[in-house]
Structures are given as C-alpha cells and as structure tokens.
Design a protein around this motif. Structure first.
Motif, PDB file in Angstrom:
ATOM      1  N   UNK A 173       8.085  10.667   4.282  1.00  7.17           N
ATOM      2  CA  UNK A 173       8.160  11.330   2.999  1.00  7.17           C
ATOM      3  C   UNK A 173       8.331  10.533   1.743  1.00  7.17           C
ATOM      4  N   UNK A 174       9.092   9.154   1.811  1.00  5.92           N
ATOM      5  CA  UNK A 174       9.448   8.494   0.884  1.00  5.92           C
ATOM      6  C   UNK A 174       8.477   7.393   0.710  1.00  5.92           C
ATOM      7  N   UNK A 175       8.051   6.603   1.783  1.00  7.67           N
ATOM      8  CA  UNK A 175       7.154   5.403   1.858  1.00  7.67           C
ATOM      9  C   UNK A 175       5.930   5.929   1.809  1.00  7.67           C
ATOM     10  N   UNK A 176       5.460   6.979   2.119  1.00  4.16           N
ATOM     11  CA  UNK A 176       4.104   7.417   2.045  1.00  4.16           C
ATOM     12  C   UNK A 176       3.657   8.104   0.690  1.00  4.16           C
ATOM     13  N   UNK A 220       8.565  -1.435  10.098  1.00  2.98           N
ATOM     14  CA  UNK A 220       7.620  -2.180   9.266  1.00  2.98           C
ATOM     15  C   UNK A 220       8.452  -3.008   8.224  1.00  2.98           C
ATOM     16  N   UNK A 221       7.509  -4.010   7.704  1.00  2.39           N
ATOM     17  CA  UNK A 221       7.856  -4.876   6.595  1.00  2.39           C
ATOM     18  C   UNK A 221       7.895  -4.250   5.271  1.00  2.39           C
ATOM     19  N   UNK A 222       8.542  -4.666   4.289  1.00  2.00           N
ATOM     20  CA  UNK A 222       8.749  -4.135   3.097  1.00  2.00           C
ATOM     21  C   UNK A 222       7.386  -4.140   1.965  1.00  2.00           C
ATOM     22  N   UNK A 223       6.686  -5.146   2.627  1.00  2.00           N
ATOM     23  CA  UNK A 223       5.279  -5.331   1.943  1.00  2.00           C
ATOM     24  C   UNK A 223       4.172  -4.660   2.723  1.00  2.00           C
ATOM     25  N   UNK A 224       4.703  -3.666   3.415  1.00  2.00           N
ATOM     26  CA  UNK A 224       3.442  -2.849   4.409  1.00  2.00           C
ATOM     27  C   UNK A 224       2.398  -2.133   3.689  1.00  2.00           C
ATOM     28  N   UNK A 225       1.322  -1.981   4.066  1.00  2.00           N
ATOM     29  CA  UNK A 225       0.233  -1.495   3.134  1.00  2.00           C
ATOM     30  C   UNK A 225       0.457   0.320   3.639  1.00  2.00           C
ATOM     31  N   UNK A 226      -0.412   0.979   3.100  1.00  2.00           N
ATOM     32  CA  UNK A 226      -0.289   2.384   3.199  1.00  2.00           C
ATOM     33  C   UNK A 226      -0.787   2.655   4.494  1.00  2.00           C
ATOM     34  N   UNK A 227      -1.965   2.015   5.015  1.00  2.00           N
ATOM     35  CA  UNK A 227      -2.443   2.214   6.450  1.00  2.00           C
ATOM     36  C   UNK A 227      -1.386   1.898   7.440  1.00  2.00           C
ATOM     37  N   UNK A 269      -2.567  13.964  17.261  1.00  2.00           N
ATOM     38  CA  UNK A 269      -1.825  13.379  16.496  1.00  2.00           C
ATOM     39  C   UNK A 269      -1.874  13.391  14.864  1.00  2.00           C
ATOM     40  N   UNK A 270      -2.267  14.503  14.559  1.00  2.00           N
ATOM     41  CA  UNK A 270      -2.654  14.615  13.142  1.00  2.00           C
ATOM     42  C   UNK A 270      -1.403  15.077  12.508  1.00  2.00           C
ATOM     43  N   UNK A 291       2.042   1.853   7.088  1.00  2.00           N
ATOM     44  CA  UNK A 291       2.952   2.790   7.033  1.00  2.00           C
ATOM     45  C   UNK A 291       2.530   4.074   8.133  1.00  2.00           C
ATOM     46  N   UNK A 292       1.404   4.474   7.548  1.00  2.00           N
ATOM     47  CA  UNK A 292       0.863   5.994   8.198  1.00  2.00           C
ATOM     48  C   UNK A 292       0.763   5.483   9.771  1.00  2.00           C
ATOM     49  N   UNK A 293       0.173   4.597  10.289  1.00  2.00           N
ATOM     50  CA  UNK A 293      -0.021   4.021  11.651  1.00  2.00           C
ATOM     51  C   UNK A 293       1.347   4.051  12.257  1.00  2.00           C
ATOM     52  N   UNK A 294       2.381   3.517  11.523  1.00  2.00           N
ATOM     53  CA  UNK A 294       3.876   3.102  12.182  1.00  2.00           C
ATOM     54  C   UNK A 294       4.431   4.634  12.475  1.00  2.00           C
TER      55      UNK A 294
END
Length: 342
Positions: free
Chosen positions: A54-57, A12-19, A135-136, A21-24
């Motif tokens: 754990x970090x980006x989330x 993902x890109x460094x400006x990725x949104x929370x959603x 996939x939870x 990040x979670x999707x990836x």
C-alpha cells in the motif's frame, strides 16, 4: 510504536523499481494467502505484506516514507512527526476481510504517517473470489465509504530515544554529544506538490547535534529530560527530548557505582599466582593474583568504580578468566599430559 521496514517486509532493496515491488508483493501474497497458508503467523504476515505494498506501490506514499531516512530498522522505537501521530482510523480505517472474517486494519505506524492522505475509510475484501489462481492481487475487490474525520487532539511534540553510554561517560562527568534525527511537519506546504523545504512529502527531517550533561545519579533505564529539544509544530511550540539511559560497555559490567572487569591469566598463573597490571578508569594499577585462583573468582578493588551520588567511588571487581596461550608448543602439550596423568 515500532518502526516498520516495508522494504524488508517485501524483501527488496530501497532502490527497487515499481515492477520489482509488484513482483515481490505478488510472490509473498501468494505464499501467505489464507487459502494456501494455514500457519498461525500467515495472517499477520499477509497483513504486513499488503500494508507494505500500500505504501511502496504508491508514489506519493513511498516518497513520504523514504523521507524518514534509511537509518531506521524494523522494530525500533518510533515517534511520529508532529501532526501525523493523531490520524487514527478507528473502526472506519483501512481493514482486511477474508471470507467474512475481519483481519483488522493497518498498523498505528501506517496511520501516523498516512492518515491525512486517506481521504475516506477504505476496506479490502480478500475472499476466495479474488482470482487467486491468476494471482491478480491488484484487482482485489475494494469497497469504500466516506465519513468525516474528527479534529485531531493536541499534538504530542515530545521525542523519546535510547542513549547508549559507557562507564567512561559517567566517570568523566563531561557533556556527551548526542545526534538524532528530528522530524517535523513542513510549515511551507501540506505534503502535496513541489516543495523545496520537504520535497513534497510534508515531513522535514533534520539531523540535530546537542551536548548533554549526565545527572550525578544516572542509572540504567533513567529518563533524562532535555527541555525544548523535541519536535516543533506549525505554531512554533516545542516538545521535549527524553533520553532513556542504556549502559552499553564492552569493557565493564555496570551495577550502580560498582564495576566488573575481566582479567585474563594463563593456567600456570592461576596455579602459581602472578602479578598483573590492569587499566582502570582511575589509571593503571598493579594487582596480585593469589595462587590456586579459579576462573570466575573476583578480587574487590575498593574505590576504583564510578562516582557515588553522596561522594566517593564504588568498587571495581577484577574477575579472573583463565585462558590458554594461543600457540602451545609440543613440549608444553607434553607437560600438560604429564600433569593430567598425575
């Protein structure tokens, strides 16, 4: 230790949104989950994916991680900021278990930055009952037990980095400019809440510029110590900066005080011989290429290399490289055909 690019791990890109990040994370965790992927590298990738999430989330961890800057690349040598490199989890750290098999814990890189933020030892059990079909992964079973964190040992404030230099840097004997990011633990806060000094990350990154004079016996792999230019702790103690010399030159091959430089000639010049003017560290000189010279042959030019420790200079090897002209005319091609027939 090696720097981990968590954004690259999740793709993902460094400006990725929370959603995003979670999707990836969910997509990759599904792909490399041990129930699905039986390849050898899957286990390692699965751990890296979960460490990255754990970090980006986590907003606070992501903020601290981003404070390191965007110039780092995965696999680069990394020195933790003072105060963070000694938070090791040991056996009570963050661990992964899959169907009773211990997959190990988070990396040393993670521990060096976030050990102080992990209030107690934690574990994650990725057994087959983790609602895999849905996939939870966010609801994976988590168990924790608290233990007292031992006092960290004295901090290592030294910084080690690679210094790329050219033959000209060595020849000129002038101080060269070195720029590097120096990370220090913020002395104004403890990494929580608003702080104008570090933004609440607990880490302050400062771009430093210094002048370094190379020693006369500089060589590949040699360590140059710059006293007092390392990290600074909360008590004002300073570490040292160690520069590991790496020769990186597009024009010369460097071997001690001797240099090798390519000299391009055409096929007719190789057969008949020619004169060439080449640029050296000592200035321009004319050399004579003898007839019937093959590609790869070298002409040794004495005392045109780098300075020697005991005085004088090494040699310059002019290595011949035969190249074709970029635009051959039809007539020239016909002549080559006649030569081939002979």
């Amino acid at each position: 230790m090696e720097y981990k690019d968590y954004y690259e791990i999740l793709g993902i890109k460094r400006d990725a949104t929370d959603s995003e990040i979670k999707s990836a994370y969910r997509k990759l965790a599904r792909k490399y989950h041990p129930d699905v992927n039986k390849t050898k590298e899957a286990e390692s990738k699965f751990k890296d994916i979960n460490e990255a999430y754990e970090v980006l989330g986590d907003k606070q961890k992501r903020q601290r991680y981003d404070s390191l800057g965007s110039n780092w690349q995965g696999g680069q040598s990394y020195t933790p900021p003072p105060g963070f490199e000694n938070f090791g989890f040991g056996t009570g750290g963050q661990t992964f278990t899959f169907n009773g098999q211990d997959l190990g814990g988070f990396s040393d890189f993670f521990s060096s930055l976030f050990g102080d933020m992990m209030g107690g030892a934690q574990g994650m059990n990725f057994g087959s009952g983790m609602n895999f079909n849905g996939y939870d992964f966010d609801r994976a079973q988590q168990t924790s037990s608290r233990r007292r964190r031992p006092e960290p040992p004295s901090e290592n404030l030294d910084v080690t980095m690679t210094l790329n230099i050219t033959a000209k840097d060595v020849f000129d004997k002038k101080p060269i400019t070195v720029k590097y990011n120096n990370m220090e633990r913020c002395t104004h806060c403890h990494g929580g809440g608003y702080c104008s000094n570090c933004g609440g990350t607990g880490i302050k990154t400062e771009l430093k510029t210094i002048k370094v004079k190379l020693p006369s016996d500089v060589s590949e792999g040699k360590k140059v110590r710059i006293k007092g230019e390392g990290q600074i702790d909360a008590y004002g103690r300073k570490g040292d900066l160690y520069l590991v010399i790496n020769f990186k030159d597009n024009e010369y091959e460097i071997s001690g005080s001797d240099l090798t430089k390519e000299v391009e000639i055409t096929p007719p010049e190789a057969v008949l011989g020619c004169k060439k003017e080449i640029q050296t560290l000592h200035g321009k000189i004319g050399i004579k290429i003898p007839p019937k010279t093959s590609s790869g042959q070298s002409l040794r030019l004495k005392n045109l290399g780098l300075p020697k420790k005991d005085g004088g200079y090494g040699n310059l090897n002019a290595k011949v490289k035969i190249v074709l002209p970029k635009n051959l005319s039809d007539k020239q091609i016909e002549l080559y055909k006649k030569i081939a027939e002979l």
